[in-house]
Write a protein that holds these residues in place. Structure first.
Motif, short mmCIF file in Angstrom:
data_model
loop_
_atom_site.label_atom_id
_atom_site.label_comp_id
_atom_site.label_asym_id
_atom_site.label_seq_id
_atom_site.Cartn_x
_atom_site.Cartn_y
_atom_site.Cartn_z
N ASP A 1 11.66 -12.11 44.81
CA ASP A 1 11.47 -11.27 46.00
C ASP A 1 10.40 -11.78 46.95
O ASP A 1 9.83 -11.03 47.73
N ARG A 2 10.13 -13.08 46.90
CA ARG A 2 9.16 -13.70 47.82
C ARG A 2 9.88 -14.79 48.60
O ARG A 2 10.64 -15.58 48.03
N ALA A 3 9.64 -14.86 49.90
CA ALA A 3 10.27 -15.85 50.76
C ALA A 3 9.72 -17.25 50.46
O ALA A 3 8.50 -17.46 50.47
N VAL A 4 10.62 -18.18 50.18
CA VAL A 4 10.27 -19.58 49.93
C VAL A 4 10.57 -20.37 51.19
O VAL A 4 11.66 -20.23 51.77
N THR A 5 9.63 -21.22 51.62
CA THR A 5 9.86 -22.03 52.81
C THR A 5 10.34 -23.44 52.46
O THR A 5 11.12 -24.03 53.19
N ARG A 6 9.86 -23.96 51.36
CA ARG A 6 10.29 -25.27 50.86
C ARG A 6 9.70 -25.48 49.49
O ARG A 6 8.92 -24.67 49.02
N LEU A 7 10.10 -26.58 48.85
CA LEU A 7 9.52 -26.90 47.55
C LEU A 7 9.51 -28.39 47.33
O LEU A 7 10.11 -29.16 48.09
N SER A 8 8.82 -28.78 46.29
CA SER A 8 8.72 -30.19 45.94
C SER A 8 8.87 -30.31 44.43
O SER A 8 8.33 -29.49 43.68
N TYR A 9 9.63 -31.29 44.00
CA TYR A 9 9.79 -31.57 42.58
C TYR A 9 9.03 -32.84 42.23
O TYR A 9 9.07 -33.83 42.98
N SER A 10 8.36 -32.81 41.09
CA SER A 10 7.69 -33.98 40.52
C SER A 10 8.25 -34.21 39.13
O SER A 10 8.64 -33.25 38.46
N ALA A 11 8.26 -35.46 38.70
CA ALA A 11 8.79 -35.78 37.37
C ALA A 11 7.85 -36.74 36.66
O ALA A 11 7.25 -37.62 37.28
N ARG B 1 16.88 -34.27 41.70
CA ARG B 1 16.13 -34.74 42.85
C ARG B 1 14.63 -34.52 42.63
O ARG B 1 14.23 -33.54 42.01
N VAL B 2 13.82 -35.41 43.16
CA VAL B 2 12.38 -35.25 43.21
C VAL B 2 11.93 -35.43 44.65
O VAL B 2 12.67 -35.94 45.48
N GLY B 3 10.70 -34.99 44.93
CA GLY B 3 10.17 -35.10 46.29
C GLY B 3 10.29 -33.77 47.01
O GLY B 3 10.56 -32.73 46.40
N ASP B 4 10.07 -33.81 48.32
CA ASP B 4 10.10 -32.60 49.15
C ASP B 4 11.54 -32.24 49.48
O ASP B 4 12.31 -33.08 49.95
N LEU B 5 11.90 -30.97 49.25
CA LEU B 5 13.23 -30.47 49.54
C LEU B 5 13.14 -29.25 50.45
O LEU B 5 12.19 -28.47 50.35
N GLU B 6 14.14 -29.09 51.28
CA GLU B 6 14.22 -27.96 52.20
C GLU B 6 15.22 -26.95 51.65
O GLU B 6 16.03 -27.26 50.76
N ILE B 7 15.23 -25.77 52.21
CA ILE B 7 16.18 -24.73 51.83
C ILE B 7 17.60 -25.28 52.01
O ILE B 7 17.92 -25.88 53.04
N GLY B 8 18.42 -25.10 50.99
CA GLY B 8 19.81 -25.58 51.03
C GLY B 8 20.01 -26.96 50.44
O GLY B 8 21.15 -27.33 50.12
N ASP B 9 18.95 -27.75 50.29
CA ASP B 9 19.10 -29.08 49.69
C ASP B 9 19.54 -28.95 48.23
O ASP B 9 19.17 -27.99 47.54
N LEU B 10 20.29 -29.92 47.75
CA LEU B 10 20.69 -29.95 46.34
C LEU B 10 19.54 -30.48 45.51
O LEU B 10 18.98 -31.55 45.80
N VAL C 1 13.38 -31.41 30.01
CA VAL C 1 13.08 -32.60 30.81
C VAL C 1 11.83 -32.31 31.65
O VAL C 1 11.76 -31.28 32.33
N PRO C 2 10.83 -33.20 31.60
CA PRO C 2 9.56 -32.95 32.30
C PRO C 2 9.65 -33.14 33.82
O PRO C 2 9.26 -34.16 34.38
N ILE C 3 10.22 -32.10 34.45
CA ILE C 3 10.33 -32.03 35.91
C ILE C 3 9.67 -30.71 36.32
O ILE C 3 9.97 -29.67 35.73
N TRP C 4 8.81 -30.77 37.33
CA TRP C 4 8.05 -29.60 37.73
C TRP C 4 8.32 -29.27 39.19
O TRP C 4 8.41 -30.15 40.03
N LYS C 5 8.41 -27.98 39.47
CA LYS C 5 8.70 -27.49 40.82
C LYS C 5 7.45 -26.86 41.42
O LYS C 5 6.83 -26.00 40.79
N HIS C 6 7.11 -27.27 42.63
CA HIS C 6 6.00 -26.68 43.38
C HIS C 6 6.59 -25.94 44.57
O HIS C 6 7.09 -26.57 45.51
N GLN C 7 6.56 -24.61 44.51
CA GLN C 7 7.14 -23.78 45.56
C GLN C 7 6.09 -23.41 46.60
O GLN C 7 4.97 -23.08 46.25
#
Length: 140
Positions: free
Chosen positions: A44-54, A83-92, A121-127
């Protein structure tokens, strides 16, 4: 022929078509596909973008997860890319697929593949949230 046809951790856009082509097999009566995309809210919180690190071992860990799925199900082919790196809303963010002789097996193998990938799998999401707050998901 190895049943693990495609495995990767990438900083470039993902292709559903590439994953489907990878699991095509004449012995597969069923192919199940899961596509994970960046959504615009979480808890219930608006997300603007996120980044994945591995972690550097992430691709090998992903292969290990796939090997276990292949050992437990009658798979003809498996594919998984994250995927890793910076992702936008709608990106796979992730695309996984399993091909098996029958649809039920394909659904079960695909579900196990994505669930185990997320758990092991050691992948982390930064929202990044619209209110300026941030959150790490999957980090210890």
């Amino acid at each position: 022929m190895d049943v693990i046809r495609l495995v990767g951790i990438r900083d470039t856009p993902l292709s559903v078509d590439e994953v489907l082509r990878a699991v095509g097999d004449p012995g597969a009566g069923g192919m199940a596909l899961f596509v994970g995309a960046v959504r615009d809210e979480d808890h219930d919180r608006a997300v603007t973008r996120l980044s994945y690190s591995a972690h550097p071992s992430a691709e090998q860990e992903l292969r290990s997860v796939m090997e276990k799925v292949a050992a437990d199900f009658p798979v003809k082919a498996l594919a998984a890319v994250h995927r890793v790196g910076d992702l936008e809303i709608g990106d796979l963010a992730v695309v996984v697929a399993a091909a098996c002789p029958h649809r039920g097996e394909a659904f079960e193998a695909c579900r196990r593949l994505i669930d185990d990938l997320k758990a092991q799998v050691p992948i982390w999401k930064h929202q990044l949230f619209a209110d300026g707050d941030t959150e790490w998901v999957g980090a210890c």
